[in-house]
Design a protein around this motif. Sequence first.
Motif, PDB file in Angstrom:
ATOM      1  N   SER A  89      -8.699   0.496   6.027  1.00  0.00           N
ATOM      2  CA  SER A  89      -7.099   0.199   6.212  1.00  0.00           C
ATOM      3  C   SER A  89      -7.026  -1.333   5.947  1.00  0.00           C
ATOM      4  O   SER A  89      -5.955  -1.653   5.340  1.00  0.00           O
ATOM      5  N   GLN A  90      -8.034  -2.091   6.066  1.00  0.00           N
ATOM      6  CA  GLN A  90      -7.853  -3.601   5.848  1.00  0.00           C
ATOM      7  C   GLN A  90      -8.038  -3.592   4.158  1.00  0.00           C
ATOM      8  O   GLN A  90      -7.252  -4.466   3.703  1.00  0.00           O
ATOM      9  N   PHE A  91      -8.866  -2.766   3.510  1.00  0.00           N
ATOM     10  CA  PHE A  91      -9.316  -2.809   2.236  1.00  0.00           C
ATOM     11  C   PHE A  91      -7.726  -2.540   1.495  1.00  0.00           C
ATOM     12  O   PHE A  91      -7.114  -3.198   0.339  1.00  0.00           O
ATOM     13  N   ARG A  92      -6.969  -1.765   1.952  1.00  0.00           N
ATOM     14  CA  ARG A  92      -5.749  -0.926   1.114  1.00  0.00           C
ATOM     15  C   ARG A  92      -4.493  -2.049   1.504  1.00  0.00           C
ATOM     16  O   ARG A  92      -3.873  -2.352   0.629  1.00  0.00           O
TER      17      ARG A  92
ATOM     18  N   LEU B  28      -0.131  -3.924 -10.436  1.00  0.00           N
ATOM     19  CA  LEU B  28       0.900  -3.145  -9.969  1.00  0.00           C
ATOM     20  C   LEU B  28       0.451  -1.617  -9.434  1.00  0.00           C
ATOM     21  O   LEU B  28       0.845  -0.902  -8.335  1.00  0.00           O
ATOM     22  N   PHE B  29      -0.176  -0.939 -10.434  1.00  0.00           N
ATOM     23  CA  PHE B  29      -0.798   0.201 -10.414  1.00  0.00           C
ATOM     24  C   PHE B  29      -1.757   0.353  -9.146  1.00  0.00           C
ATOM     25  O   PHE B  29      -1.788   1.190  -8.363  1.00  0.00           O
ATOM     26  N   GLU B  30      -2.604  -0.784  -8.977  1.00  0.00           N
ATOM     27  CA  GLU B  30      -3.343  -0.812  -7.655  1.00  0.00           C
ATOM     28  C   GLU B  30      -2.559  -1.038  -6.372  1.00  0.00           C
ATOM     29  O   GLU B  30      -2.939  -0.372  -5.494  1.00  0.00           O
ATOM     30  N   ILE B  31      -1.358  -1.649  -6.555  1.00  0.00           N
ATOM     31  CA  ILE B  31      -0.692  -1.819  -5.198  1.00  0.00           C
ATOM     32  C   ILE B  31       0.007  -0.415  -4.908  1.00  0.00           C
ATOM     33  O   ILE B  31      -0.023  -0.067  -3.759  1.00  0.00           O
ATOM     34  N   LEU B  32       0.458   0.090  -5.870  1.00  0.00           N
ATOM     35  CA  LEU B  32       1.310   1.410  -5.714  1.00  0.00           C
ATOM     36  C   LEU B  32       0.219   2.359  -5.179  1.00  0.00           C
ATOM     37  O   LEU B  32       0.495   3.400  -4.496  1.00  0.00           O
ATOM     38  N   SER B  33      -0.934   2.411  -5.664  1.00  0.00           N
ATOM     39  CA  SER B  33      -2.106   3.430  -5.308  1.00  0.00           C
ATOM     40  C   SER B  33      -2.672   3.031  -3.905  1.00  0.00           C
ATOM     41  O   SER B  33      -3.447   3.885  -3.526  1.00  0.00           O
ATOM     42  N   SER B  34      -2.395   1.909  -3.405  1.00  0.00           N
ATOM     43  CA  SER B  34      -3.091   1.462  -2.069  1.00  0.00           C
ATOM     44  C   SER B  34      -2.712   2.375  -0.919  1.00  0.00           C
ATOM     45  O   SER B  34      -3.279   2.599  -0.183  1.00  0.00           O
ATOM     46  N   HIS B  35      -1.368   2.899  -1.028  1.00  0.00           N
ATOM     47  CA  HIS B  35      -1.140   3.760  -0.155  1.00  0.00           C
ATOM     48  C   HIS B  35      -0.861   3.098   1.402  1.00  0.00           C
ATOM     49  O   HIS B  35      -0.841   4.025   2.674  1.00  0.00           O
ATOM     50  N   HIS B  36      -0.581   1.744   1.371  1.00  0.00           N
ATOM     51  CA  HIS B  36      -0.620   1.144   2.335  1.00  0.00           C
ATOM     52  C   HIS B  36       0.555   1.551   3.518  1.00  0.00           C
ATOM     53  O   HIS B  36       0.437   1.727   4.677  1.00  0.00           O
ATOM     54  N   LEU B  37       1.734   1.555   2.704  1.00  0.00           N
ATOM     55  CA  LEU B  37       2.896   1.930   3.602  1.00  0.00           C
ATOM     56  C   LEU B  37       2.696   3.144   4.366  1.00  0.00           C
ATOM     57  O   LEU B  37       3.308   3.418   5.580  1.00  0.00           O
ATOM     58  N   GLU B  38       2.285   4.225   3.625  1.00  0.00           N
ATOM     59  CA  GLU B  38       2.058   5.513   4.182  1.00  0.00           C
ATOM     60  C   GLU B  38       1.104   5.730   5.156  1.00  0.00           C
ATOM     61  O   GLU B  38       1.315   6.164   6.201  1.00  0.00           O
ATOM     62  N   LEU B  39       0.245   5.110   5.117  1.00  0.00           N
ATOM     63  CA  LEU B  39      -1.116   4.987   6.098  1.00  0.00           C
ATOM     64  C   LEU B  39      -0.294   4.225   7.308  1.00  0.00           C
ATOM     65  O   LEU B  39      -0.621   4.623   8.309  1.00  0.00           O
ATOM     66  N   ASN B  40       0.441   3.215   7.221  1.00  0.00           N
ATOM     67  CA  ASN B  40       0.987   2.561   8.412  1.00  0.00           C
ATOM     68  C   ASN B  40       2.091   3.278   8.945  1.00  0.00           C
ATOM     69  O   ASN B  40       2.018   3.372  10.171  1.00  0.00           O
ATOM     70  N   SER B  41       2.838   4.231   8.190  1.00  0.00           N
ATOM     71  CA  SER B  41       3.529   5.281   8.927  1.00  0.00           C
ATOM     72  C   SER B  41       2.875   6.430   9.801  1.00  0.00           C
ATOM     73  O   SER B  41       3.293   6.455  10.808  1.00  0.00           O
TER      74      SER B  41
END
Length: 452
Positions: free
Chosen positions: A108-111, A376-389
Motif C-alpha cells: 500500500s505504501q509502494f502504491r 503519468l501511466f505509473e500514477i494511473l496504474s498505481s490504483h491508490h485511490l481505489e485501494l483507499n476506497s
Amino acid sequence: MDVSVGQGPAGEKSPGLRCDSSPGVEEREPRGVSGRSPGGEEAEGQEERPGPGEREQAAAAGEGLWLRGCLDSAAGGGGAGPGGGGPGLSAETFQLLFDSDGRLVRESQFRKLIFKGGGLDPSIRKDAWKFLFGMYPCTSTTRERKAVALELYVRYKMMKCRWQSLMPSGTRMRVDETDTELYEAAFAYQQTGDICNLKGQEVDLSEEKSEQMTFIELQAKVFVDRQRINVHELHEAIRIIDKDVPRTERVLDYYQNEGVINLMVLRDILITFAAFHPDVSYAQGMNDLVSRFLEVLDSEVDAYWCCTFYFEKISYDFKEEGLIRKIRLEEQLLKELDSQLHAHLLRDDMNGLTFCHRWLLLGFQREFEHSDAIRLFEILSSHHLELNSLEAERARDSERMSHFQREVRNQSSSLLKAERESAPTTPASNTFQRLITLWEKKNCLQWSSNLR
C-alpha cells in the motif's frame, strides 16, 4: 540514520537505509530489571501494556510519519525518500519496502508513494513495474521470483513457438518496400535462425535447473496444447498488427538505428497475445501500450506478461460496450466537475466525448512528453485511490460491527441485571448466572476474533 541489510528485488544483498521514524520502531526509555527505572526507583504497579487496538493505531501512526517523511523528501526535489535521485519513488526508499527475504511487504505504501510522489525513479522502473503490474506477487520472496521468472520464460517461449508452427507465413512481417529501414530490419530478424529466439532474457538456465526445467516444460506444454487457436481469426489479427506496428512511435530512441529491430519483437508479443486471448485478440492502440512495456523492461518475456496482466484489467475498454460505458462515465464526471465546460460542449454538439477516448486508453501517451507520459501511466496504474476506497469501506464495516457488539453486550448486561433483581438469590442461582455471563462473553470474543 541506521543502516540495515535487506534483500532487494534482484536478490542481491544491499545496504538499505532505514529512517529513524520507520514504522514499527518505537524509542522507549530504558528500564532495569523487575520493573525498576534506571535510577533504581521501584515502578509503581505493573507496567500497563497497550491493547491490540492501541498497537494497531501506533503502527498506523508510525507508517504515516514514515510515509510523510518520504513524501516531504520527494516534494523537496530529492525523490520520494532519503537520498533522492530524481522525481518519484527513489531507489533507496524502494529498498525499504522489502523484508529480509525479499517480499514487498509494504504494497500500500509502494502504491501510495508512486501516486503522491509522481511516479518512479527511472533507475528502479524496470524492477518496480514487475510488481506494479502483477508479474511478481508482492508476497513472493527473492528465491520464489527466480522460479516464477523461469516458469514464465518457458511458457511464453512455447506459446510463441506454437502459433509460429501453426502459421509459418505469419513469422514474416508484411512491410512496404518503400520503408527501407523497416524492410531491412524485418529481413534481418528473419535470418536470425531460431524463430523462437527471445530478447533480453535473464533467467537461470544452468545445468542444475535441468530437472526443474523438464517439469516446467511439461507443465507449459500441457497448458499450451489445451489452448485452441483459431487460425483464420489470428490471420486477420496479424494483418492489422502489420499495419499498426510501423506506426508505433519510431521517433523514440529505443527504435532508432539498430533498435528498429525491436519493432519485430513488439510484433511477436502482439501476435502471441492475440493467439492466446481470442476474446480480446488485437485492437488498435495495443501496439502503443505494449511498446511502453517493451521499452521500459527491454525484455520480450517480461513485457508480454506485464502487459497481459494489465490488459486483463482493461480489456473491456477495447470492446464496443466498454468504449460506450467509459465515454458515458467521462461525460458524467465532466458534468459534475466542470458544468460550464460540459454546457459549452453540449452547445457545440461535442457531448459525445469520443475525441478523448484515446487520451484515457493510452494514458495520454501522444499528448505529453514521453517521460511525463510514462510517469503519468505509473500514477494511473498505481490504483491508490481505489485501494483507499476499499480500505475505508473495510474500516467502516469494522466500526459498525464493533458498535453492534457493544450494543449486544449492553443489552445482555441489562437483562442479567433485571433477572438478578427479580429472582431470589441462592448460591445455585448465582453460580448459574455467572456461567451464563461467561458463556455469552465467550461467544462475543470468538465472534470478534473471527472478524479479525
